[in-house]
Design a protein around this motif. Structure first.
Motif, PDB file in Angstrom:
ATOM      1  N   ASP A   1      50.034  45.651  98.445  1.00 52.67           N
ATOM      2  CA  ASP A   1      48.708  45.747  99.060  1.00 52.67           C
ATOM      3  C   ASP A   1      47.739  44.951  98.159  1.00 52.67           C
ATOM      4  O   ASP A   1      47.408  45.394  97.060  1.00 52.67           O
ATOM      5  CB  ASP A   1      48.347  47.239  99.045  1.00 52.67           C
ATOM      6  CG  ASP A   1      47.332  47.575 100.082  1.00 52.67           C
ATOM      7  OD1 ASP A   1      46.942  46.682 100.846  1.00 52.67           O
ATOM      8  OD2 ASP A   1      46.928  48.757 100.110  1.00 52.67           O
ATOM      9  N   VAL A   2      47.337  43.765  98.632  1.00 50.35           N
ATOM     10  CA  VAL A   2      46.623  42.826  97.746  1.00 50.35           C
ATOM     11  C   VAL A   2      45.199  42.572  98.244  1.00 50.35           C
ATOM     12  O   VAL A   2      44.990  42.307  99.434  1.00 50.35           O
ATOM     13  CB  VAL A   2      47.361  41.453  97.724  1.00 50.35           C
ATOM     14  CG1 VAL A   2      46.636  40.459  96.830  1.00 50.35           C
ATOM     15  CG2 VAL A   2      48.801  41.616  97.286  1.00 50.35           C
ATOM     16  N   LEU A   3      44.244  42.614  97.325  1.00 48.30           N
ATOM     17  CA  LEU A   3      42.865  42.225  97.648  1.00 48.30           C
ATOM     18  C   LEU A   3      42.508  41.018  96.791  1.00 48.30           C
ATOM     19  O   LEU A   3      42.601  41.062  95.559  1.00 48.30           O
ATOM     20  CB  LEU A   3      41.901  43.375  97.341  1.00 48.30           C
ATOM     21  CG  LEU A   3      40.410  43.055  97.526  1.00 48.30           C
ATOM     22  CD1 LEU A   3      40.096  42.706  98.974  1.00 48.30           C
ATOM     23  CD2 LEU A   3      39.542  44.240  97.078  1.00 48.30           C
ATOM     24  N   LEU A   4      42.111  39.927  97.452  1.00 48.70           N
ATOM     25  CA  LEU A   4      41.710  38.700  96.732  1.00 48.70           C
ATOM     26  C   LEU A   4      40.199  38.537  96.892  1.00 48.70           C
ATOM     27  O   LEU A   4      39.695  38.438  98.020  1.00 48.70           O
ATOM     28  CB  LEU A   4      42.472  37.508  97.342  1.00 48.70           C
ATOM     29  CG  LEU A   4      42.152  36.099  96.855  1.00 48.70           C
ATOM     30  CD1 LEU A   4      42.384  35.950  95.347  1.00 48.70           C
ATOM     31  CD2 LEU A   4      43.040  35.072  97.591  1.00 48.70           C
ATOM     32  N   LEU A   5      39.481  38.529  95.750  1.00 44.44           N
ATOM     33  CA  LEU A   5      38.015  38.433  95.790  1.00 44.44           C
ATOM     34  C   LEU A   5      37.573  37.069  95.286  1.00 44.44           C
ATOM     35  O   LEU A   5      37.945  36.665  94.178  1.00 44.44           O
ATOM     36  CB  LEU A   5      37.393  39.526  94.911  1.00 44.44           C
ATOM     37  CG  LEU A   5      37.646  40.970  95.354  1.00 44.44           C
ATOM     38  CD1 LEU A   5      37.148  41.945  94.290  1.00 44.44           C
ATOM     39  CD2 LEU A   5      36.989  41.264  96.699  1.00 44.44           C
ATOM     40  N   GLU A   6      36.788  36.363  96.071  1.00 46.48           N
ATOM     41  CA  GLU A   6      36.324  35.019  95.697  1.00 46.48           C
ATOM     42  C   GLU A   6      34.796  35.006  95.770  1.00 46.48           C
ATOM     43  O   GLU A   6      34.216  35.410  96.764  1.00 46.48           O
ATOM     44  CB  GLU A   6      36.932  33.982  96.649  1.00 46.48           C
ATOM     45  CG  GLU A   6      36.294  32.604  96.629  1.00 46.48           C
ATOM     46  CD  GLU A   6      36.288  31.925  95.261  1.00 46.48           C
ATOM     47  OE1 GLU A   6      37.322  31.919  94.580  1.00 46.48           O
ATOM     48  OE2 GLU A   6      35.205  31.405  94.882  1.00 46.48           O
ATOM     49  N   ARG A   7      34.194  34.517  94.691  1.00 47.82           N
ATOM     50  CA  ARG A   7      32.726  34.562  94.649  1.00 47.82           C
ATOM     51  C   ARG A   7      32.074  33.532  95.593  1.00 47.82           C
ATOM     52  O   ARG A   7      30.953  33.713  96.041  1.00 47.82           O
ATOM     53  CB  ARG A   7      32.223  34.339  93.230  1.00 47.82           C
ATOM     54  CG  ARG A   7      32.362  32.919  92.765  1.00 47.82           C
ATOM     55  CD  ARG A   7      31.727  32.659  91.437  1.00 47.82           C
ATOM     56  NE  ARG A   7      31.970  31.268  91.091  1.00 47.82           N
ATOM     57  CZ  ARG A   7      31.675  30.733  89.933  1.00 47.82           C
ATOM     58  NH1 ARG A   7      31.148  31.469  88.991  1.00 47.82           N
ATOM     59  NH2 ARG A   7      31.914  29.466  89.697  1.00 47.82           N
ATOM     60  N   GLY A   8      32.784  32.443  95.868  1.00 48.33           N
ATOM     61  CA  GLY A   8      32.187  31.386  96.679  1.00 48.33           C
ATOM     62  C   GLY A   8      32.483  31.555  98.161  1.00 48.33           C
ATOM     63  O   GLY A   8      33.249  32.434  98.564  1.00 48.33           O
ATOM     64  N   PRO A   9      31.912  30.655  98.977  1.00 39.61           N
ATOM     65  CA  PRO A   9      32.139  30.747 100.419  1.00 39.61           C
ATOM     66  C   PRO A   9      33.485  30.163 100.865  1.00 39.61           C
ATOM     67  O   PRO A   9      33.863  30.293 102.009  1.00 39.61           O
ATOM     68  CB  PRO A   9      30.980  29.940 101.008  1.00 39.61           C
ATOM     69  CG  PRO A   9      30.574  28.996  99.916  1.00 39.61           C
ATOM     70  CD  PRO A   9      30.918  29.636  98.612  1.00 39.61           C
ATOM     71  N   PHE A  10      34.187  29.490  99.941  1.00 35.31           N
ATOM     72  CA  PHE A  10      35.506  28.943 100.290  1.00 35.31           C
ATOM     73  C   PHE A  10      36.388  28.973  99.038  1.00 35.31           C
ATOM     74  O   PHE A  10      35.873  29.104  97.917  1.00 35.31           O
ATOM     75  CB  PHE A  10      35.383  27.523 100.866  1.00 35.31           C
ATOM     76  CG  PHE A  10      34.653  26.557  99.976  1.00 35.31           C
ATOM     77  CD1 PHE A  10      35.309  25.879  98.968  1.00 35.31           C
ATOM     78  CD2 PHE A  10      33.286  26.338 100.164  1.00 35.31           C
ATOM     79  CE1 PHE A  10      34.633  24.994  98.147  1.00 35.31           C
ATOM     80  CE2 PHE A  10      32.602  25.454  99.327  1.00 35.31           C
ATOM     81  CZ  PHE A  10      33.275  24.781  98.321  1.00 35.31           C
ATOM     82  N   PRO A  11      37.716  28.828  99.205  1.00 35.71           N
ATOM     83  CA  PRO A  11      38.609  28.917  98.040  1.00 35.71           C
ATOM     84  C   PRO A  11      38.334  27.811  97.020  1.00 35.71           C
ATOM     85  O   PRO A  11      38.092  26.661  97.409  1.00 35.71           O
ATOM     86  CB  PRO A  11      40.009  28.731  98.635  1.00 35.71           C
ATOM     87  CG  PRO A  11      39.872  28.918 100.093  1.00 35.71           C
ATOM     88  CD  PRO A  11      38.465  28.615 100.460  1.00 35.71           C
ATOM     89  N   GLY A  12      38.396  28.158  95.763  1.00 36.04           N
ATOM     90  CA  GLY A  12      38.238  27.160  94.700  1.00 36.04           C
ATOM     91  C   GLY A  12      36.844  26.569  94.641  1.00 36.04           C
ATOM     92  O   GLY A  12      36.692  25.412  94.251  1.00 36.04           O
TER      93      GLY A  12
END
Ligand SMILES: Cc1cc2nc3c(=O)[nH]c(=O)nc-3n(C[C@H](O)[C@H](O)[C@H](O)COP(=O)(O)OP(=O)(O)OC[C@H]3O[C@@H](n4cnc5c(N)ncnc54)[C@H](O)[C@@H]3O)c2cc1C
Length: 456
Positions: free
Chosen positions: A54-65
């Motif tokens: 069960d994985v949650l990926l959090l990204e601060r920006g509006p798109f990956p990288g």
């Protein structure tokens, strides 16, 4: 100016420990939370979700990288081993068949270049790729196997129960907390989450290089004509000497389908010493007589800067903590300027360790250390170890790139120039010219030091 920027980043003192058991027991707990959707975080999320975690990926920006911009080169071999025949799914811009170095002075350029159709056959050697499409492809893969991905979520710090990491606090878009058995920090170079949480020491300005990059649009046919390429094939050129204003930095030119990327960078400490501004460094490259001609008619479509950890093997921080792993650039896993493959592989190794920990319901350092073991046994650490002495050689010989580039160009100039003297006299004349720049014994001692490092 850069020193002010560096001072301004001093970490806030935050109490990192507290008993949050009661709060955490009332909310959903993931198996793992990954901070940052660059190639490290997205790969880790993909491989773990694929195993049913069960994985949650959090990204601060509006798109990956969203921390970096522009294009890059991708080593096909390492990527193919993780994602077989990835080029059939992921949009690659050009198959690289031409690689070289340009040793530059203000008005000259000595090149060493190799071009071969042998590099054009699957499984290929290098591709040029646009970061955004590569990273989006990885995130889409992670989503397709069940990972939850939240964009615009800025992780402020790690939450601990005693010394065990148990969650993360998000500051934007609103204050919130997420909990998991394991946290993976993949927030890129100069990990502020790691630093604020007291897990990763601040990267020193000597070990962090700042790169400026510009992407210039040109029709595909023009790029192919200017770089002597057939349609679909690409070129990677390293720039040494003049572009980095006397310091041991590097630059590069990458060709994409219908644009060219120019990067140039130095250690932050060298920017501070020289007083040169990052954009001035890029202007130097673009104004060079032999680069100007490549850019005629081009239109700037992207401009940006980003940092890259260049401390090498000896600058790698502690990677395994109770309930927490550090991967990718956050872990300083960069070899030269190559980091994407190391990031993806570190994500993969972290996924193995988390999977085993979950199976055994043990999220201690001992169990999670499988990550470090797998890294140590792989090309990632072996290559970093092999190159460990390069960083110290560059510090020992700060003039290495600049001086020897000048000597090589000077020698080439005198060899090419026609003089009204016999050949023997010309050879003596050239020898005198070169040794007046650097005495022969000093040159021999530098070559000896270089050979020792190359030999390993
Ligand atoms: C100019 C330049 C040229 C390069 N060229 C190459 C090349 O040709 N080939 C190559 O292999 N490598 C290259 N690299 C290195 C490569 O880009 C990195 O090694 C790679 O991107 C590292 O991946 P990562 O996932 O660890 O970090 P990143 O790609 O930096 O991803 C980190 C992610 O975390 C997110 N993030 C950061 N802070 C937070 C937070 N607080 N909360 C939530 N999310 C957060 C960021 O927005 C970002 O999406 C280059 C680097 C630079 C700077």
């Amino acid at each position: 100016m850069l020193t002010d920027w560096y001072k301004a980043k001093k970490p806030r003192k935050i109490g990192k420990q507290g008993n949050l058991h009661n709060e955490s027991s009332n909310v959903k707990k993931y198996d793992v939370i990954v901070v940052g959707a660059g190639p490290a975080g997205a790969s880790a999320a993909y491989f773990m979700a694929k195993e049913g975690l069960d994985v949650l990926l959090l990204e601060r920006g509006p798109f990956p990288g969203s921390k970096s911009c522009g294009g890059t080169s991708l080593i096909a071999e390492h990527t193919h081993k993780l994602f077989p025949n990835f080029w059939e799914e992921c949009h690659c811009e050009r198959i690289v068949i031409q690689q070289g170095y340009w040793f530059m002075t203000e008005d000259s350029l000595l090149s060493s270049s190799f071009q071969s159709m042998k590099l054009a056959a699957a499984p290929y050697n290098h591709f040029t790729v646009k970061r955004r499409s590569l990273y989006q492809w990885l995130v889409d893969k992670a989503k397709a196997v069940g990972a939850f991905v939240y964009f615009n979520h800025h992780v402020a710090e790690v939450i601990f129960d005693g010394t065990q990491a148990i969650g993360v606090e998000v500051s934007l878009p609103q204050k919130s907390r997420f909990f998991a058995n394991v946290i993976i920090l993949a927030d890129g170079a100069n990990s502020l989450v790691g630093e604020r949480s007291g897990l990763i020491p601040r990267v020193s300005p000597e070990n962090l290089a700042l790169y400026v990059k510009e992407t210039i649009a040109l029709p595909a046919q023009v790029i192919e004509e200017r770089f002597n390429l057939s349609p679909g094939y690409g070129s990677l050129i390293g720039l040494i000497g003049y572009p980095t204003a006397g310091f041991n930095g590097t630059g590069s030119i990458h060709t994409f389908k219908d644009s060219i990327n120019i990067n140039v960078g130095l250690a932050i400490s060298d920017f501070a010493i020289s007083g040169i501004r990052p954009h001035e460094l890029l202007d130097r490259v673009k104004m060079h007589p032999f680069i100007q001609t490549l850019l005629i008619g081009g239109k700037t479509i992207e401009y940006g800067g980003s940092v890259i950890p260049e401390g090498g093997y000896h600058a790698i921080p502690k990677l395994v903590h109770p309930g927490l792993l550090v991967i990718g650039d956050a872990a300083s896993l960069v070899n030269g300027t190559h980091g994407i493959n190391l990031a993806m592989w570190s994500g993969f190794f972290a996924s193995r360790a988390v999977y085993e920990s979950k199976k055994n319901r043990d999220f201690s350092v001992k169990k999670l250390s499988l990550y470090r073991t797998l890294l140590d046994e792989s090309f990632v650490m072996q290559d970093l170890k092999a190159n460990a002495k390069i960083a110290s050689l560059q510090r020992e010989l700060p003039y290495l790139f600049d001086l020897y580039t000048k000597i090589a160009n000077d020698t080439a100039y005198h060899v090419a120039k026609v003089y009204s003297m016999p050949k023997k006299a010309k050879r003596k004349f050239i020898f005198k010219k070169i040794t007046s720049i650097q005495p022969i014994l000093k040159m021999a001692s530098d070559i000896w030091k270089i050979l020792k490092v190359v030999k390993g």
